[in-house]
Scaffold this motif. Structure first.
Motif, PDB file in Angstrom:
ATOM      1  N   GLU A 125       0.909  -1.316  -0.202  1.00 56.40           N
ATOM      2  CA  GLU A 125      -0.282  -0.287  -0.433  1.00 56.40           C
ATOM      3  C   GLU A 125       0.933   1.028   0.154  1.00 56.40           C
ATOM      4  OE1 GLU A 125      -2.596  -0.030   3.602  1.00 56.40           O
ATOM      5  OE2 GLU A 125      -4.083  -2.378   2.347  1.00 56.40           O
ATOM      6  N   ASP A 126       2.072   1.290   0.530  1.00 53.23           N
ATOM      7  CA  ASP A 126       3.006   2.212   0.479  1.00 53.23           C
ATOM      8  C   ASP A 126       3.842   2.394  -0.575  1.00 53.23           C
ATOM      9  OD1 ASP A 126       4.919   0.445   1.144  1.00 53.23           O
ATOM     10  OD2 ASP A 126       5.331   0.977   2.723  1.00 53.23           O
ATOM     11  N   ARG A 127       3.160   1.738  -1.745  1.00 51.52           N
ATOM     12  CA  ARG A 127       4.341   1.943  -2.955  1.00 51.52           C
ATOM     13  C   ARG A 127       3.675   2.310  -4.126  1.00 51.52           C
ATOM     14  NH1 ARG A 127       6.554  -1.270  -7.017  1.00 51.52           N
ATOM     15  NH2 ARG A 127       7.916  -0.846  -7.661  1.00 51.52           N
ATOM     16  N   GLU A 128       2.743   1.611  -4.888  1.00 48.97           N
ATOM     17  CA  GLU A 128       2.071   1.496  -6.511  1.00 48.97           C
ATOM     18  C   GLU A 128       0.449   1.940  -5.306  1.00 48.97           C
ATOM     19  OE1 GLU A 128       4.331   1.159 -10.632  1.00 48.97           O
ATOM     20  OE2 GLU A 128       3.236  -0.807  -9.888  1.00 48.97           O
ATOM     21  N   ASN A 129       0.071   1.033  -4.367  1.00 55.24           N
ATOM     22  CA  ASN A 129      -1.031   0.241  -3.835  1.00 55.24           C
ATOM     23  C   ASN A 129      -1.603  -0.094  -5.175  1.00 55.24           C
ATOM     24  OD1 ASN A 129      -2.919  -0.354  -2.278  1.00 55.24           O
ATOM     25  ND2 ASN A 129      -3.493   1.865  -2.245  1.00 55.24           N
ATOM     26  N   GLU A 130      -0.918  -0.830  -6.346  1.00 54.22           N
ATOM     27  CA  GLU A 130      -1.643  -0.998  -7.448  1.00 54.22           C
ATOM     28  C   GLU A 130      -2.004  -3.006  -7.803  1.00 54.22           C
ATOM     29  OE1 GLU A 130      -1.104   2.858 -10.301  1.00 54.22           O
ATOM     30  OE2 GLU A 130       0.002   1.009 -10.521  1.00 54.22           O
ATOM     31  N   GLY A 131      -3.303  -3.543  -8.246  1.00 56.77           N
ATOM     32  CA  GLY A 131      -3.165  -4.493  -8.986  1.00 56.77           C
ATOM     33  C   GLY A 131      -2.750  -5.017 -10.298  1.00 56.77           C
ATOM     34  N   ASP A 132      -1.499  -5.781 -11.039  1.00 55.43           N
ATOM     35  CA  ASP A 132      -1.480  -6.192 -12.419  1.00 55.43           C
ATOM     36  C   ASP A 132      -2.040  -7.684 -12.379  1.00 55.43           C
ATOM     37  OD1 ASP A 132       0.323  -4.045 -11.949  1.00 55.43           O
ATOM     38  OD2 ASP A 132       1.312  -4.445 -13.060  1.00 55.43           O
ATOM     39  N   LEU A 133      -2.507  -7.609 -13.590  1.00 51.03           N
ATOM     40  CA  LEU A 133      -2.242  -9.077 -14.500  1.00 51.03           C
ATOM     41  C   LEU A 133      -0.898  -9.206 -14.728  1.00 51.03           C
ATOM     42  CD1 LEU A 133      -6.441  -8.583 -16.856  1.00 51.03           C
ATOM     43  CD2 LEU A 133      -5.368 -10.105 -14.581  1.00 51.03           C
TER      44      LEU A 133
END
Length: 356
Positions: free
Chosen positions: A166-174
């Protein structure tokens, strides 16, 4: 009939390939586990020898102190006997050990006896139960799938949803193995992500294909240090390079050991990313996770990745990513769990030389 026969043969080949990958992964896992157990056994043996040497030195020191005390007592009793009757000399008794030393020795002996009665080495209390340690290490972050399940899906050519901190990009990749990519997978990725399809690759493969950095590393101002290279398209068998079929052909060519630098146009519609040596252990990013997962699945070390977005174009995060994975029956993991998995299974120290 000919078509059905070919399809049956293709299915048999795919099943054999999946079984081969599964057996390879399981054998590597068993080998690493055996190496870990052997290391712990060696550690217990070394600690046992160390404890034995300490006990011996402590016993010698105690014997020396007791000998000095006895000699002092004998001198004192001999000097007193010259002034006292011989009858009183027999009443002189050897001093008893102090209460603290006797209690400590008795307690340590009791502890040793308890450990011996249980059939466990005293140091095993410090190390803990290996079975419980294994359960703790392999327990994924609550709400997420295990790394083993994600690796098995990657080997089958399925997508995996990977989240960073969460303290980085806080994203999800396929993420999917590049060599397993199909044009249907490209279409699915375009419909549910930002559409900027990237391929994480090792530096040696990018150098072999003569694909340089888009911006020099020292001049890059990207907040996450993503190592974009020059975009490419496959020349043979493609048109504009933007269609699902064209992009699929480009991705699979990048994951081919026989590809040559002249096979690609520059710029193009697929963006290779340079993987940092050491993977997620050096950089906890999606690029490194894509390559690490592909390698662990027994595939060519190149993984396709793209950020998942909502229907309104905003980035999917947290619960939205979990709902997306559940809707499409995809495994969801975190990069932090992948880091723990690699640290547990892989040998991170390599012997480069030895000396007598």
């Amino acid at each position: 009939r000919i078509t059905e026969t070919e399809r049956e043969r293709e299915r048999e080949r795919e099943e054999e390939e999946h079984n081969r990958v599964r057996v390879s992964v399981e054998s590597k896992r068993k080998k690493n586990r055996m190496n870990l157990v052997a290391g712990k056994v060696r550690e217990l043996g070394a600690r046992g020898k160390y404890l034995s040497s300490i006990a011996q030195s402590h016993g010698k020191a105690c014997a020396a102190r007791q000998g000095r005390r006895r000699s002092k007592h004998i001198k004192h009793s001999s000097s007193s006997s010259s002034r006292r009757p011989k009858l009183e000399c027999s009443a002189i008794a050897e001093p008893e050990p102090t209460g603290s030393s006797s209690s400590s020795s008795s307690s340590s002996a009791a502890d040793s006896n308890d450990a011996a009665s249980l059939g466990r080495h005293p140091f095993e209390e410090q190390l803990g139960d290996p079975k419980h340690e294994e359960d703790k290490l392999f327990k994924p972050t609550p709400g997420f799938d295990s790394i083993q399940d994600a690796i098995h899906d990657m080997a089958k050519g399925k997508f995996v949803v990977v989240l960073d901190d969460e303290d980085r990009e806080n994203e999800g990749d396929l993420i999917i193995a590049a060599e397993k990519m199909t044009h249907d997978d490209v279409a699915f990725m375009v419909n549910h992500t930002s559409g900027l399809i990237c391929v994480g690759m090792e530096g040696k493969d990018l150098d072999r294909l003569d694909i340089p950095q888009m911006v020099d590393e020292k001049k890059s101002t990207d907040s996450m240090g993503t190592a974009f290279t020059v975009s490419v398209d496959l020349k043979k068998g493609t048109s504009t390079g933007i269609s699902a079929a064209d992009r699929c052909a480009t991705v699979r060519a990048l994951a081919s050991q026989g590809a040559l630098p002249g096979d690609f146009r520059r710029p193009g519609h697929i963006f290779p990313l340079r993987y940092r040596d050491g993977g997620v252990l050096k950089r906890a990013g999606h690029t490194e996770a894509a390559v690490d997962l592909s390698r662990l699945a027994g595939c060519f070390p190149a993984g396709v990745l793209c950020e998942i977005v909502n229907q309104d174009g905003t980035m999917s995060r947290g619960e939205q990513l979990l709902n997306f994975a559940k809707e499409h029956n995809l495994k969801t993991i975190t990069i932090s769990d992948l880091i723990k998995y690699r640290r547990y299974y892989e040998s991170l120290v390599e012997r480069i030389s030895s000396a007598r």
